[in-house]
Design a protein around this motif. Sequence first.
Motif, PDB file in Angstrom:
ATOM      1  N   MET A 137       0.852  -1.302   0.062  1.00 28.34           N
ATOM      2  CA  MET A 137       0.051  -0.016   0.079  1.00 28.34           C
ATOM      3  C   MET A 137       0.957   1.142   0.046  1.00 28.34           C
ATOM      4  O   MET A 137       0.058   2.291  -0.214  1.00 28.34           O
ATOM      5  CB  MET A 137      -0.827   0.051   1.143  1.00 28.34           C
ATOM      6  CG  MET A 137      -2.096  -0.898   1.153  1.00 28.34           C
ATOM      7  SD  MET A 137      -2.800  -0.842   2.864  1.00 28.34           S
ATOM      8  CE  MET A 137      -4.169   0.082   2.353  1.00 28.34           C
ATOM      9  N   VAL A 138       2.074   1.259   0.175  1.00 28.85           N
ATOM     10  CA  VAL A 138       3.082   2.512   0.250  1.00 28.85           C
ATOM     11  C   VAL A 138       3.147   3.336  -1.129  1.00 28.85           C
ATOM     12  O   VAL A 138       3.486   4.411  -0.956  1.00 28.85           O
ATOM     13  CB  VAL A 138       4.327   2.058   0.906  1.00 28.85           C
ATOM     14  CG1 VAL A 138       4.139   1.511   2.290  1.00 28.85           C
ATOM     15  CG2 VAL A 138       5.203   1.155   0.252  1.00 28.85           C
ATOM     16  N   GLY A 139       2.548   2.456  -2.005  1.00 25.63           N
ATOM     17  CA  GLY A 139       2.658   3.361  -3.275  1.00 25.63           C
ATOM     18  C   GLY A 139       1.539   4.251  -3.311  1.00 25.63           C
ATOM     19  O   GLY A 139       1.381   5.165  -4.499  1.00 25.63           O
ATOM     20  N   ASN A 140       0.394   4.223  -2.401  1.00 23.17           N
ATOM     21  CA  ASN A 140      -0.600   5.228  -2.552  1.00 23.17           C
ATOM     22  C   ASN A 140      -0.282   6.388  -1.573  1.00 23.17           C
ATOM     23  O   ASN A 140      -0.275   6.456  -0.579  1.00 23.17           O
ATOM     24  CB  ASN A 140      -1.669   4.334  -1.939  1.00 23.17           C
ATOM     25  CG  ASN A 140      -3.090   4.980  -1.658  1.00 23.17           C
ATOM     26  OD1 ASN A 140      -3.155   6.287  -1.472  1.00 23.17           O
ATOM     27  ND2 ASN A 140      -4.214   4.431  -1.933  1.00 23.17           N
ATOM     28  N   GLU A 141       0.111   7.709  -2.478  1.00 27.65           N
ATOM     29  CA  GLU A 141       0.593   8.607  -1.713  1.00 27.65           C
ATOM     30  C   GLU A 141      -0.565   9.450  -0.983  1.00 27.65           C
ATOM     31  O   GLU A 141      -0.019  10.192  -0.023  1.00 27.65           O
ATOM     32  CB  GLU A 141       0.942   9.541  -3.075  1.00 27.65           C
ATOM     33  CG  GLU A 141       2.289   8.813  -3.735  1.00 27.65           C
ATOM     34  CD  GLU A 141       3.101   9.995  -4.476  1.00 27.65           C
ATOM     35  OE1 GLU A 141       2.818  11.161  -4.420  1.00 27.65           O
ATOM     36  OE2 GLU A 141       4.386   9.531  -5.048  1.00 27.65           O
ATOM     37  N   THR A 142      -1.745   9.343  -1.581  1.00 32.27           N
ATOM     38  CA  THR A 142      -2.898   9.859  -0.553  1.00 32.27           C
ATOM     39  C   THR A 142      -2.844   9.492   0.818  1.00 32.27           C
ATOM     40  O   THR A 142      -2.922   9.936   1.841  1.00 32.27           O
ATOM     41  CB  THR A 142      -4.327   9.783  -1.075  1.00 32.27           C
ATOM     42  OG1 THR A 142      -4.166   9.934  -2.430  1.00 32.27           O
ATOM     43  CG2 THR A 142      -5.420  10.226  -0.561  1.00 32.27           C
ATOM     44  N   LEU A 143      -2.636   8.096   0.995  1.00 32.36           N
ATOM     45  CA  LEU A 143      -2.357   7.241   1.934  1.00 32.36           C
ATOM     46  C   LEU A 143      -1.334   7.645   2.843  1.00 32.36           C
ATOM     47  O   LEU A 143      -1.287   7.905   4.035  1.00 32.36           O
ATOM     48  CB  LEU A 143      -2.492   5.675   1.897  1.00 32.36           C
ATOM     49  CG  LEU A 143      -2.187   4.949   3.144  1.00 32.36           C
ATOM     50  CD1 LEU A 143      -3.145   5.213   4.343  1.00 32.36           C
ATOM     51  CD2 LEU A 143      -2.283   3.504   2.960  1.00 32.36           C
ATOM     52  N   MET A 144      -0.319   7.740   2.353  1.00 28.36           N
ATOM     53  CA  MET A 144       1.262   8.117   2.964  1.00 28.36           C
ATOM     54  C   MET A 144       1.102   9.424   3.469  1.00 28.36           C
ATOM     55  O   MET A 144       1.697   9.646   4.490  1.00 28.36           O
ATOM     56  CB  MET A 144       2.390   7.721   1.934  1.00 28.36           C
ATOM     57  CG  MET A 144       2.463   6.395   1.567  1.00 28.36           C
ATOM     58  SD  MET A 144       2.978   5.522   3.092  1.00 28.36           S
ATOM     59  CE  MET A 144       1.502   4.351   3.466  1.00 28.36           C
ATOM     60  N   GLN A 145       0.604  10.481   2.712  1.00 23.58           N
ATOM     61  CA  GLN A 145       0.399  11.884   3.168  1.00 23.58           C
ATOM     62  C   GLN A 145      -0.482  11.715   4.658  1.00 23.58           C
ATOM     63  O   GLN A 145      -0.048  12.488   5.191  1.00 23.58           O
ATOM     64  CB  GLN A 145       0.058  12.748   2.215  1.00 23.58           C
ATOM     65  CG  GLN A 145      -0.047  14.317   2.529  1.00 23.58           C
ATOM     66  CD  GLN A 145       1.382  14.740   3.184  1.00 23.58           C
ATOM     67  OE1 GLN A 145       2.386  14.491   2.302  1.00 23.58           O
ATOM     68  NE2 GLN A 145       1.481  15.217   4.287  1.00 23.58           N
ATOM     69  N   PHE A 146      -1.701  11.175   4.184  1.00 19.27           N
ATOM     70  CA  PHE A 146      -2.395  11.341   5.601  1.00 19.27           C
ATOM     71  C   PHE A 146      -1.797  10.632   6.754  1.00 19.27           C
ATOM     72  O   PHE A 146      -1.936  11.069   7.779  1.00 19.27           O
ATOM     73  CB  PHE A 146      -3.926  10.443   5.119  1.00 19.27           C
ATOM     74  CG  PHE A 146      -4.985  10.718   6.536  1.00 19.27           C
ATOM     75  CD1 PHE A 146      -5.403  11.725   6.401  1.00 19.27           C
ATOM     76  CD2 PHE A 146      -5.107   9.560   7.083  1.00 19.27           C
ATOM     77  CE1 PHE A 146      -6.496  11.896   7.534  1.00 19.27           C
ATOM     78  CE2 PHE A 146      -5.955   9.768   8.048  1.00 19.27           C
ATOM     79  CZ  PHE A 146      -6.536  10.962   8.388  1.00 19.27           C
ATOM     80  N   GLN A 147      -1.082   9.502   6.388  1.00 19.51           N
ATOM     81  CA  GLN A 147      -0.570   8.799   7.547  1.00 19.51           C
ATOM     82  C   GLN A 147       0.625   9.696   8.093  1.00 19.51           C
ATOM     83  O   GLN A 147       0.625   9.702   9.642  1.00 19.51           O
ATOM     84  CB  GLN A 147       0.438   7.716   7.252  1.00 19.51           C
ATOM     85  CG  GLN A 147       0.890   6.605   8.161  1.00 19.51           C
ATOM     86  CD  GLN A 147       0.188   5.832   8.813  1.00 19.51           C
ATOM     87  OE1 GLN A 147      -0.326   4.981   8.690  1.00 19.51           O
ATOM     88  NE2 GLN A 147      -0.349   6.439   9.949  1.00 19.51           N
ATOM     89  N   ALA A 148       1.330  10.528   7.593  1.00 16.85           N
ATOM     90  CA  ALA A 148       2.254  11.416   8.068  1.00 16.85           C
ATOM     91  C   ALA A 148       1.512  12.643   8.823  1.00 16.85           C
ATOM     92  O   ALA A 148       1.899  12.782   9.941  1.00 16.85           O
ATOM     93  CB  ALA A 148       3.126  12.113   6.998  1.00 16.85           C
ATOM     94  N   ASP A 149       0.295  12.671   8.332  1.00 19.64           N
ATOM     95  CA  ASP A 149      -0.361  13.922   8.860  1.00 19.64           C
ATOM     96  C   ASP A 149      -1.002  13.522  10.287  1.00 19.64           C
ATOM     97  O   ASP A 149      -0.780  14.214  11.198  1.00 19.64           O
ATOM     98  CB  ASP A 149      -1.534  14.496   8.202  1.00 19.64           C
ATOM     99  CG  ASP A 149      -1.182  15.277   6.931  1.00 19.64           C
ATOM    100  OD1 ASP A 149       0.172  15.750   7.046  1.00 19.64           O
ATOM    101  OD2 ASP A 149      -1.805  15.333   5.886  1.00 19.64           O
ATOM    102  N   ILE A 150      -1.432  12.415  10.447  1.00 21.52           N
ATOM    103  CA  ILE A 150      -2.331  11.918  11.343  1.00 21.52           C
ATOM    104  C   ILE A 150      -1.214  11.230  12.610  1.00 21.52           C
ATOM    105  O   ILE A 150      -1.369  11.384  13.885  1.00 21.52           O
ATOM    106  CB  ILE A 150      -3.164  10.797  11.008  1.00 21.52           C
ATOM    107  CG1 ILE A 150      -4.434  10.581  11.931  1.00 21.52           C
ATOM    108  CG2 ILE A 150      -2.552   9.210  11.060  1.00 21.52           C
ATOM    109  CD1 ILE A 150      -5.286  11.945  12.020  1.00 21.52           C
ATOM    110  N   LEU A 151       0.193  10.982  12.044  1.00 21.49           N
ATOM    111  CA  LEU A 151       1.145  10.677  13.073  1.00 21.49           C
ATOM    112  C   LEU A 151       1.920  11.747  13.639  1.00 21.49           C
ATOM    113  O   LEU A 151       2.361  11.885  14.804  1.00 21.49           O
ATOM    114  CB  LEU A 151       1.981   9.652  12.533  1.00 21.49           C
ATOM    115  CG  LEU A 151       1.701   8.350  12.048  1.00 21.49           C
ATOM    116  CD1 LEU A 151       2.822   7.518  11.402  1.00 21.49           C
ATOM    117  CD2 LEU A 151       1.134   7.693  13.250  1.00 21.49           C
TER     118      LEU A 151
END
Length: 499
Positions: A414-428
Motif C-alpha cells: 500500500m505504500v505506493g498510495n501517496e494519498t494514504l502516505m500523506q495522511f499517515q504522516a499527517d495523523i502521526l
Amino acid sequence: MNAYMMSLDQGTTSTRAIIFDHSGRIVSQSQREHEQILPQAGWVEHNPQEIWDNTREVMGEALSRATLTRHDIAGLGITNQRETAIMWNKSTGELVYNAIVWQDTRTQDVIDRMEAAHGSDYFRQKTGLPLATYFAASKIVWILDNVEGARKAAEAGDLLFGTPDTWLLWNLTGGVEGGVHATDVTNASRTLLMDIATCQWDDGLLEAWGIPSSLLPEIRSSSEIFGHVHESSLMRETPIAGILGDQQAATFGQVAFEKGQSKNTYGTGNFLIVNTGEEIVFSTHGLLTTVAYQIGDRAPHYALEGSIAVTGSLIQWLRDNLGIIKDAKEVEALAASVPDNGGCYVVPAFSGLFAPYWRSDARGVIVGLTRFINKGHIARAALEATAFQTREVLDAVNADTAVPVMELKVDGGMVGNETLMQFQADILGIPVVQPLIAETTALGAAYAAGLAVGYWADLDELRANWGEAKRFVPHMSVEDREEALAAWKKAVTRTFDWV
C-alpha cells in the motif's frame, strides 16, 4: 561466487519468488495467487498443496525470466505468513486438513476454555503473547479435536505441524524422502508454545494445550543452513539458509537491526515492529512481545509488535464485496475525488480488533453516514482507517518504550498510495519514509540467507544497501489532527460487544 540470492515470499494471498543481486535490487520475480477458502463466517483456509505447487512454479519462472539456472543462486531464503497452521502425515505427505489461516476466528471457544483454566497472564509471561485466536496453538487444537483420527495419529507420532515456512522447507528438502522438519525462532514465537526467554518449546505450555511434542518442528536461528533443496527439484543442492516470519523479514530488509529502530508494513494487515535489542520488553499497552531475529548462534534480538488485522484486505473488500472499485489501484483516485471523509469512518473489525484493543467481540462498522456521503467518502474513510489504526499502535509503542519513534519507515503493497502516505504522516505528526526497495519482506529473507552462506559479509554491508526513496512530512494542524483522532476513537467504541 554465485551472483544472486533467491527469496520465497509465501504470503496470505500469494506466493512469490524474487531474485536479488548483491546491492539488494530485484533481478526478476514471479507471483501466483492462491484461493481464499471461506467455508463460513470467521473461517479462513488455504490449500497447502496449492501453495506448494505455486512455489515450484514461481521458482522456475523467476529463474527463466532472468535466464538463470540454479548454479547462479548462492542461497534461498524463506519468509511467510506466520500464525497459519498446517498439519500433515510425515510418512505420506498427505494433508490432515486445509491450512487454518492467521485471520481465522473459529477457535474462540478454545481460547475461552484456556482463559478460564489458566488465565491470560500465564501465557503472556511465558510467550509474550495474549491468548487470542490469531496464534497457531488453538488452530492445532481445533484440528486435533475436529478431524477424525487426527489426535490418535498425532499421539502415535505420525503427524507433523508447521507454519508455511516449515511446510515449504520440508517439501523443498525432500518431503517423505528425508525432508527437514524445522522452523526459525521468529515463527516459533508466534505459536503460544515457545518460551520467549529460552527460545525453546515449553513442556508446560504443550501440556496446557494438550499438544504432543512430536508434532513440532525443531526451532533454529533465522540465519543458518537448514538444508539443501532435494535432487528432484530444479533448484537441487541450493542451500536453504534463512527463514523469517514475514514481519520480522520486513524489519530485517529495512535494516532495523538496532534497539529503537522500527518499520511498518502495509499488507493484508498492518504490522509495526520496534526492535528492543537483546532485552525482552513486556507491553502494558496491548502490543505483542516477539523475537525480531537471531543470526546463527548469536543472542536473539526481540521486538514489540503492533498487529492490525485488516488494512489492505479492506481495499479488497471494497472491490470484491461492495464492487465500488474494479481494481485495488483505483481506490486512490476515488478517495482523492473528495476533499475529506465527509464525517464518515470505517472501522474494519471483520474478525475482531487486534492491537492495541484485542477485542474478539468487535465487528466492523461504517459510521457517520448521511445523504451527502458517496463512494468517494467511503473509499477515503477506508484508506484513513489504515492510518488511524497505525497511529493507535504507534501511541502504544511510545507508551511502552522510553524512546519515542521520530520517523516511520514504511513498506508493503500500500505504500505506493501517496494519498494514504500523506495522511499517515499527517495523523502521526512525524515523517513517513519509503525505502528505495519496497519489497523489504522478500529482501529480509534473502539477507538472512545471504549472511549464512557468506554472500554478504556482515550487517554493515546490508545497511549500505538501504536508501531513501521518498519522505512524506506532516502538514495537518495539531487541532485538526486531534479532532480527527477523537472521531476515530468514538467510531472504534461502536464496534465493541457486537458478538
